[in-house]
Scaffold this motif. Structure first.
Motif, mmCIF file in Angstrom:
data_model
loop_
_atom_site.group_PDB
_atom_site.id
_atom_site.type_symbol
_atom_site.label_atom_id
_atom_site.label_comp_id
_atom_site.label_asym_id
_atom_site.label_seq_id
_atom_site.Cartn_x
_atom_site.Cartn_y
_atom_site.Cartn_z
ATOM 1 N N MET A 20 -17.779 -2.870 -4.777
ATOM 2 C CA MET A 20 -18.813 -3.190 -5.754
ATOM 3 C C MET A 20 -18.997 -4.702 -5.821
ATOM 4 O O MET A 20 -18.024 -5.461 -5.816
ATOM 5 N N ARG A 21 -20.248 -5.132 -5.867
ATOM 6 C CA ARG A 21 -20.527 -6.560 -5.958
ATOM 7 C C ARG A 21 -20.095 -7.106 -7.314
ATOM 8 O O ARG A 21 -19.979 -6.368 -8.305
ATOM 9 N N LEU A 46 -3.569 2.205 7.547
ATOM 10 C CA LEU A 46 -5.013 2.153 7.713
ATOM 11 C C LEU A 46 -5.525 3.052 8.830
ATOM 12 O O LEU A 46 -4.844 3.277 9.822
ATOM 13 N N ALA A 47 -6.759 3.508 8.630
ATOM 14 C CA ALA A 47 -7.442 4.268 9.681
ATOM 15 C C ALA A 47 -8.500 3.413 10.358
ATOM 16 O O ALA A 47 -9.216 3.900 11.231
ATOM 17 N N VAL A 48 -8.617 2.146 9.970
ATOM 18 C CA VAL A 48 -9.623 1.242 10.525
ATOM 19 C C VAL A 48 -8.940 -0.054 10.957
ATOM 20 O O VAL A 48 -7.860 -0.393 10.484
ATOM 21 N N ASP A 49 -9.607 -0.776 11.864
ATOM 22 C CA ASP A 49 -9.071 -2.060 12.292
ATOM 23 C C ASP A 49 -10.085 -3.179 12.121
ATOM 24 O O ASP A 49 -9.916 -4.276 12.663
ATOM 25 N N GLY A 50 -11.137 -2.918 11.354
ATOM 26 C CA GLY A 50 -12.139 -3.948 11.117
ATOM 27 C C GLY A 50 -13.095 -3.531 10.014
ATOM 28 O O GLY A 50 -13.056 -2.398 9.534
ATOM 29 N N ILE A 51 -13.946 -4.473 9.604
ATOM 30 C CA ILE A 51 -14.914 -4.266 8.531
ATOM 31 C C ILE A 51 -16.303 -4.599 9.046
ATOM 32 O O ILE A 51 -16.503 -5.665 9.646
ATOM 33 N N ASP A 52 -17.251 -3.713 8.818
ATOM 34 C CA ASP A 52 -18.646 -3.945 9.196
ATOM 35 C C ASP A 52 -19.320 -4.724 8.065
ATOM 36 O O ASP A 52 -20.082 -4.172 7.265
ATOM 37 N N ALA A 53 -19.038 -6.016 8.005
ATOM 38 C CA ALA A 53 -19.518 -6.837 6.899
ATOM 39 C C ALA A 53 -21.038 -6.877 6.779
ATOM 40 O O ALA A 53 -21.564 -6.792 5.668
ATOM 41 N N PRO A 54 -21.810 -7.026 7.870
ATOM 42 C CA PRO A 54 -23.272 -7.061 7.706
ATOM 43 C C PRO A 54 -23.832 -5.826 7.012
ATOM 44 O O PRO A 54 -24.686 -5.926 6.122
ATOM 45 N N ALA A 55 -23.351 -4.642 7.399
ATOM 46 C CA ALA A 55 -23.837 -3.408 6.780
ATOM 47 C C ALA A 55 -23.403 -3.317 5.323
ATOM 48 O O ALA A 55 -24.190 -2.937 4.445
ATOM 49 N N ILE A 56 -22.160 -3.678 5.036
ATOM 50 C CA ILE A 56 -21.664 -3.613 3.665
ATOM 51 C C ILE A 56 -22.425 -4.586 2.766
ATOM 52 O O ILE A 56 -22.823 -4.236 1.649
ATOM 53 N N VAL A 57 -22.651 -5.799 3.244
ATOM 54 C CA VAL A 57 -23.387 -6.791 2.448
ATOM 55 C C VAL A 57 -24.792 -6.280 2.146
ATOM 56 O O VAL A 57 -25.282 -6.398 1.009
ATOM 57 N N ALA A 58 -25.449 -5.682 3.124
ATOM 58 C CA ALA A 58 -26.800 -5.165 2.910
ATOM 59 C C ALA A 58 -26.799 -4.044 1.875
ATOM 60 O O ALA A 58 -27.685 -3.977 1.006
ATOM 61 N N GLU A 59 -25.818 -3.160 1.942
ATOM 62 C CA GLU A 59 -25.755 -2.048 1.002
ATOM 63 C C GLU A 59 -25.419 -2.530 -0.407
ATOM 64 O O GLU A 59 -25.975 -2.024 -1.397
ATOM 65 N N LEU A 60 -24.524 -3.490 -0.521
ATOM 66 C CA LEU A 60 -24.200 -4.036 -1.840
ATOM 67 C C LEU A 60 -25.414 -4.736 -2.453
ATOM 68 O O LEU A 60 -25.652 -4.655 -3.666
ATOM 69 N N GLU A 115 -28.508 -3.974 -1.979
ATOM 70 C CA GLU A 115 -29.518 -2.983 -2.363
ATOM 71 C C GLU A 115 -29.065 -2.080 -3.493
ATOM 72 O O GLU A 115 -29.835 -1.781 -4.415
ATOM 73 N N TRP A 116 -27.811 -1.640 -3.446
ATOM 74 C CA TRP A 116 -27.348 -0.598 -4.360
ATOM 75 C C TRP A 116 -26.305 -1.065 -5.375
ATOM 76 O O TRP A 116 -26.053 -0.355 -6.351
ATOM 77 N N GLY A 117 -25.663 -2.174 -5.153
ATOM 78 C CA GLY A 117 -24.626 -2.645 -6.070
ATOM 79 C C GLY A 117 -23.235 -2.178 -5.712
ATOM 80 O O GLY A 117 -22.248 -2.839 -6.030
ATOM 81 N N ALA A 118 -23.126 -1.019 -5.054
ATOM 82 C CA ALA A 118 -21.823 -0.484 -4.661
ATOM 83 C C ALA A 118 -21.995 0.413 -3.447
ATOM 84 O O ALA A 118 -23.066 0.992 -3.228
ATOM 85 N N THR A 119 -20.929 0.520 -2.671
ATOM 86 C CA THR A 119 -20.940 1.378 -1.487
ATOM 87 C C THR A 119 -19.500 1.782 -1.207
ATOM 88 O O THR A 119 -18.579 1.440 -1.963
ATOM 89 N N SER A 120 -19.263 2.534 -0.139
ATOM 90 C CA SER A 120 -17.896 2.948 0.174
ATOM 91 C C SER A 120 -17.715 3.083 1.678
ATOM 92 O O SER A 120 -18.686 3.205 2.426
ATOM 93 N N GLY A 151 -21.144 -14.108 -7.979
ATOM 94 C CA GLY A 151 -20.806 -14.930 -6.823
ATOM 95 C C GLY A 151 -21.249 -14.300 -5.523
ATOM 96 O O GLY A 151 -21.292 -14.971 -4.488
ATOM 97 N N PHE A 152 -21.604 -13.006 -5.563
ATOM 98 C CA PHE A 152 -22.102 -12.331 -4.365
ATOM 99 C C PHE A 152 -23.563 -12.714 -4.155
ATOM 100 O O PHE A 152 -24.405 -12.516 -5.029
ATOM 101 N N LEU A 153 -23.862 -13.290 -3.001
ATOM 102 C CA LEU A 153 -25.206 -13.750 -2.640
ATOM 103 C C LEU A 153 -25.814 -14.655 -3.708
ATOM 104 O O LEU A 153 -27.010 -14.575 -4.015
ATOM 105 N N GLY A 154 -24.975 -15.484 -4.313
ATOM 106 C CA GLY A 154 -25.454 -16.471 -5.271
ATOM 107 C C GLY A 154 -25.944 -15.905 -6.583
ATOM 108 O O GLY A 154 -26.649 -16.583 -7.328
#
Length: 218
Positions: free
Chosen positions: A172-173, A8-22, A24-29, A176-179
């Motif tokens: 990709m959402r 891995l090149a990362v040691d964590g996940i920015d969940a708030p940003a990812i949840v917001a993007e999913l 709004e857009w359905g998918a992100t990277s 079950g994502f956000l109900g």
């Protein structure tokens, strides 16, 4: 720990940003793999035994066309087991830091699938994943140039490309994502060089794929 760090090149996940993007857009990277980790995983993927997909699945208006190979034959010592467990742990930690989980049930990546698209293939036409895939889909791009897109419908209306260069994970959402029961239409096209993708999904109930035929993804 050293093996995990090398992948891995990362040691964590920015969940708030990812949840917001999913939402709004359905998918992100996001970037995920280190370059040495990507090369190691790609070598393991190339050693796997692949099968060719059926060129057409579904009927009527739900027909999906695809040109791809796939495999779920991961040896016991495959580094993809390490990657799956590590990525699951990152999500577990990220979710625990949120005020509430965005998922209807605890996220559990319990299915692994490798997909390979040959250069010049049609990829896979717009479709939705089966309803048994819930919460979140994670597609780790190991190699290749191509385009993953989400759309408004099966005709590919309003396409939006999701960046997915080698080493990235496309998220990709799923139901079950956000109900919500939303299943985004998505497709893979413009395959300019062999594209190999490692997919992690939360299948509910576990093993549902074994009783049906589905388009592969990536």
């Amino acid at each position: 720990m050293a093996e995990t760090e090398s992948l891995l090149a990362v040691d964590g996940i920015d969940a708030p940003a990812i949840v917001a993007e999913l939402a709004e857009w359905g998918a992100t990277s996001r970037p995920l793999l280190s370059e040495p980790g990507r090369r190691r995983l790609l070598g393991a993927a190339r050693a796997m035994a692949f099968r060719s997909s059926r060129p057409v699945v579904g009927t009527g208006e739900a027909v999906v066309r695809q040109e791809l190979d796939w495999s779920d034959a991961f040896p016991a010592d495959s580094p993809f087991h390490v990657l799956a467990a590590t990525y699951q742990a990152l999500w577990d930690d990220a979710i625990a830091r949120l005020p509430a989980s965005p998922f209807a049930t605890p996220l559990c990546f319990n299915e692994m699938m490798m997909t390979r698209y040959r250069a010049g293939s049609i990829g896979i036409t717009p479709h939705r994943d089966h309803v048994s895939y819930v919460n979140l889909v994670a597609l780790v791009v190991l190699e290749g140039e191509g385009s993953f897109r989400v759309a408004e419908d099966r005709s590919g209306t309003g396409p939006r490309a999701v960046p997915g260069s080698p080493g990235c994970v496309i998220l990709m959402r799923a139901p079950g994502f956000l109900g919500s029961a939303v299943r985004p239409f998505h497709y893979v096209t413009d395959i300019r060089s062999t594209r190999t993708v490692f997919g992690l999904r939360h299948e509910s109930p576990p093993g549902a794929r074994l009783t049906r035929t589905r388009p592969a993804d990536g």
